[in-house]
Design a protein around this motif. Structure first.
Motif, PDB file in Angstrom:
ATOM      1  N   ASP A   1       0.880  -0.766  -0.070  1.00 14.11           N
ATOM      2  CA  ASP A   1       0.067  -0.052   0.212  1.00 14.11           C
ATOM      3  C   ASP A   1       1.407   1.384   0.205  1.00 14.11           C
ATOM      4  O   ASP A   1       1.567   1.565   1.149  1.00 14.11           O
ATOM      5  N   GLY A   2       0.574   2.215  -0.651  1.00 10.13           N
ATOM      6  CA  GLY A   2       0.904   4.036  -0.497  1.00 10.13           C
ATOM      7  C   GLY A   2       1.196   4.283  -1.830  1.00 10.13           C
ATOM      8  O   GLY A   2       2.437   5.199  -1.993  1.00 10.13           O
ATOM      9  N   ASN A   3       0.935   3.739  -3.284  1.00 11.63           N
ATOM     10  CA  ASN A   3       1.824   3.904  -3.969  1.00 11.63           C
ATOM     11  C   ASN A   3       1.633   4.911  -5.071  1.00 11.63           C
ATOM     12  O   ASN A   3       1.669   5.837  -4.991  1.00 11.63           O
ATOM     13  N   GLY A   4      -0.300   5.530  -4.453  1.00 12.05           N
ATOM     14  CA  GLY A   4      -0.551   6.942  -4.766  1.00 12.05           C
ATOM     15  C   GLY A   4      -0.299   7.558  -3.902  1.00 12.05           C
ATOM     16  O   GLY A   4       0.721   8.647  -4.524  1.00 12.05           O
ATOM     17  N   ARG A   5       0.223   7.438  -2.591  1.00 12.71           N
ATOM     18  CA  ARG A   5       1.115   8.693  -1.897  1.00 12.71           C
ATOM     19  C   ARG A   5       1.930   8.560  -2.282  1.00 12.71           C
ATOM     20  O   ARG A   5       2.946   9.860  -2.204  1.00 12.71           O
ATOM     21  N   TRP A   6       3.240   7.691  -2.304  1.00 13.22           N
ATOM     22  CA  TRP A   6       4.502   8.195  -3.173  1.00 13.22           C
ATOM     23  C   TRP A   6       4.564   9.310  -4.251  1.00 13.22           C
ATOM     24  O   TRP A   6       5.257   9.955  -4.163  1.00 13.22           O
ATOM     25  N   ALA A   7       3.138   8.928  -5.388  1.00 12.49           N
ATOM     26  CA  ALA A   7       3.292   9.702  -6.717  1.00 12.49           C
ATOM     27  C   ALA A   7       3.134  11.190  -5.906  1.00 12.49           C
ATOM     28  O   ALA A   7       3.459  11.990  -6.449  1.00 12.49           O
ATOM     29  N   ASN A   8       1.970  11.220  -5.316  1.00  8.52           N
ATOM     30  CA  ASN A   8       1.836  12.268  -5.082  1.00  8.52           C
ATOM     31  C   ASN A   8       2.383  13.774  -4.344  1.00  8.52           C
ATOM     32  O   ASN A   8       2.909  14.408  -4.574  1.00  8.52           O
ATOM     33  N   GLU A   9       3.559  12.801  -3.956  1.00  2.00           N
ATOM     34  CA  GLU A   9       4.853  13.349  -2.986  1.00  2.00           C
ATOM     35  C   GLU A   9       4.872  13.590  -4.156  1.00  2.00           C
ATOM     36  O   GLU A   9       6.238  15.022  -3.484  1.00  2.00           O
ATOM     37  N   ARG A  10       5.336  13.688  -5.310  1.00  2.00           N
ATOM     38  CA  ARG A  10       6.542  13.381  -5.458  1.00  2.00           C
ATOM     39  C   ARG A  10       5.810  14.836  -6.733  1.00  2.00           C
ATOM     40  O   ARG A  10       6.313  14.664  -8.529  1.00  2.00           O
ATOM     41  N   GLY A  11       4.604  15.063  -6.785  1.00  2.36           N
ATOM     42  CA  GLY A  11       3.045  15.428  -7.648  1.00  2.36           C
ATOM     43  C   GLY A  11       3.935  14.790  -9.530  1.00  2.36           C
ATOM     44  O   GLY A  11       4.030  14.884 -10.595  1.00  2.36           O
ATOM     45  N   LEU A  12       3.628  13.623  -9.018  1.00  2.00           N
ATOM     46  CA  LEU A  12       4.217  12.638 -10.141  1.00  2.00           C
ATOM     47  C   LEU A  12       2.349  11.995 -10.216  1.00  2.00           C
ATOM     48  O   LEU A  12       1.452  11.647  -8.989  1.00  2.00           O
TER      49      LEU A  12
END
Ligand code: IPE
Ligand code: IPE
Ligand code: MG
Length: 233
Positions: A16-27
């Protein structure tokens, strides 16, 4: 340091956490899923090197169909791409691939075909068994088991826990000793409900794309510090 005499035989993981990982990077969220692929295969490799017999991951839940159609489409297609890209290298590492979940409900033919191919290719491998839960829900699995038991005409009095266990998607799969969930969320989200009755739960703050060998070892160390009692004293 891990105690080799107390290694878990089966480790399951809620990635879990793929979406947040991307959000944190503006991706875009899908970039997080792409990064998650590397984390997954690094973790599989680490599990294999640690001598773990069974490693199971939650890749797509029966509830994940409720995500926006573009993301669902990406995830379903990506599973096909990954099976094509990784099948042979897993086979070369003597890894046996298995998939649990509802195979013939909503899953496109192209995906179920790849699943069959991967399972067939690696069927006789004797190393790690790598199980992917795809279109998987713990409640759906129990419903499917009950349906199968009723269809066989089993008398109610003959049904016991072993009957249910024998009708789960993979009757050979031992119960997980350790269940890891990444990204700081502390819930089960309908994963392996029957099988985790006595699993040790470890929640890691690491987002899935940052997971890998070291966080896996840390989770196993936490597991080894637990006292498993199974109702006894
Ligand atoms: C896990 O990451 C991957 C799947 C559920 C397919 P998420 O996509 O749930 O990422 P978050 O939880 O939104 O950060
Ligand atoms: C669980 O993660 C499903 C997978 C990892 C495949 P979710 O991100 O879908 O779970 P919730 O919605 O936060 O409970
Ligand atoms: Mg999530």
């Amino acid at each position: 340091m891990l105690d080799p005499s107390r290694m878990p035989a089966h480790v399951a993981c809620i990635m879990d956490g793929n979406g947040r990982w991307a959000n944190e990077r503006g991706l875009k969220r899908t970039a997080g899923h792409e990064q998650g692929e590397q984390a997954l295969f690094d973790t599989v490799d680490a599990a294999r090197e640690l001598g773990i017999g069974w490693f199971t991951v939650y890749a797509f839940s029966t509830e994940n169909w409720k995500r926006p159609p573009e993301e669902v489409k990406f995830l379903v297609n990506y599973s096909r791409v990954i099976l094509d890209r990784r099948r042979q290298e897993l086979h070369d590492r003597n890894i046996r691939i298995r998939v649990i979940g509802r195979r013939n409900w909503r899953v496109p033919r192209g995906v179920s075909k790849r699943i069959e191919l991967a399972e067939e290719l690696t069927r006789h491998n004797t190393g790690l068994t790598f199980t992917v839960a795809f279109n998987y829900g713990g409640r759906a699995e129990i419903v499917d088991a009950v349906r199968a038991i009723v269809a066989e005409g089993t008398a109610p009095g003959k049904i016991d826990e072993r009957t249910i266990a024998r009708h789960l998607y993979d009757p050979d799969m031992p119960d997980p000793d350790l269940l890891i969930r990444t990204s700081g969320e502390e819930r089960i989200s309908n994963f392996l409900l029957w099988q985790i009755a006595y699993s040790e739960l470890v929640f890691s703050d690491t987002l899935w794309p940052d997971f890998g060998r070291e966080p896996l070892i840390a989770a196993i160390a936490e597991y080894q510090a637990r006292d498993r009692r199974f109702g006894k004293i």
